[in-house]
Design a protein around this motif. Sequence first.
Motif, PDB file in Angstrom:
ATOM      1  N   GLY A  93       0.845  -1.195   0.000  1.00 35.76           N
ATOM      2  CA  GLY A  93       0.000   0.000   0.000  1.00 35.76           C
ATOM      3  C   GLY A  93       0.880   1.245   0.000  1.00 35.76           C
ATOM      4  N   ALA A  97       0.502   5.533   0.211  1.00 38.61           N
ATOM      5  CA  ALA A  97      -0.375   6.684   0.421  1.00 38.61           C
ATOM      6  C   ALA A  97       0.472   7.952   0.527  1.00 38.61           C
ATOM      7  N   ASP A  98      -0.196   9.079   0.401  1.00 39.16           N
ATOM      8  CA  ASP A  98       0.484  10.374   0.522  1.00 39.16           C
ATOM      9  C   ASP A  98       0.963  10.584   1.938  1.00 39.16           C
ATOM     10  N   SER A 111       1.606   0.800   8.978  1.00 40.35           N
ATOM     11  CA  SER A 111       2.256   1.591   7.943  1.00 40.35           C
ATOM     12  C   SER A 111       3.568   2.175   8.436  1.00 40.35           C
ATOM     13  N   THR A 166       1.834  16.202  -7.270  1.00 41.04           N
ATOM     14  CA  THR A 166       1.596  14.797  -6.945  1.00 41.04           C
ATOM     15  C   THR A 166       2.586  13.948  -7.734  1.00 41.04           C
TER      16      THR A 166
END
Length: 168
Positions: free
Chosen positions: A48, A50-51, A122, A147
């Motif tokens: 995974g 994520a930002d 995480s 991004t």
Amino acid sequence: MGIISRRKVVALAGVTTLAIGGVVAYAAWTAGGSGNATVSAGHAVDLGVADGSSSTLLYPNGHGDLVAVISNTNPYNVAVTSVSGGTITVDTSHSTCNVGEVSFTAPTLTSSGIVLAANTGSYTITFHNAMAMTNDANDHCQNAQFTVPLTFGGASTASAANSPAGPF
């Protein structure tokens, strides 16, 4: 012939008993068998990504940190061995920013650099000074948010998990 001594009778009885016992033991039934058993392999689950939140800002001729949050939901440890960035985009309110003047430099990772524990939450990873803006960035890039799509590569490992340490 002579008289058989009591001692010889006892010895002969013992030998006879052993012989009969051996025959009985040898006559016991044995059983065995063969066949197949099966087990199935699972499948890998993508890491995974994520930002993350970076406290550094980009300026012309400057560098900034890129922060990502990565997780491993596989039932085994994963060694992250590569990271790459995709096409950088800018938020819609800054669409006239010449985003081509912003770049990401992927760090070189070793197989022991980042080992994510099995079934973990995480990890926050900071890629120090991985972002750059050239002097040719136009005024429309001020206060823009960029991004960077990230792709992580890795493989199962017997190595112990570690907290991602840098600098990356």
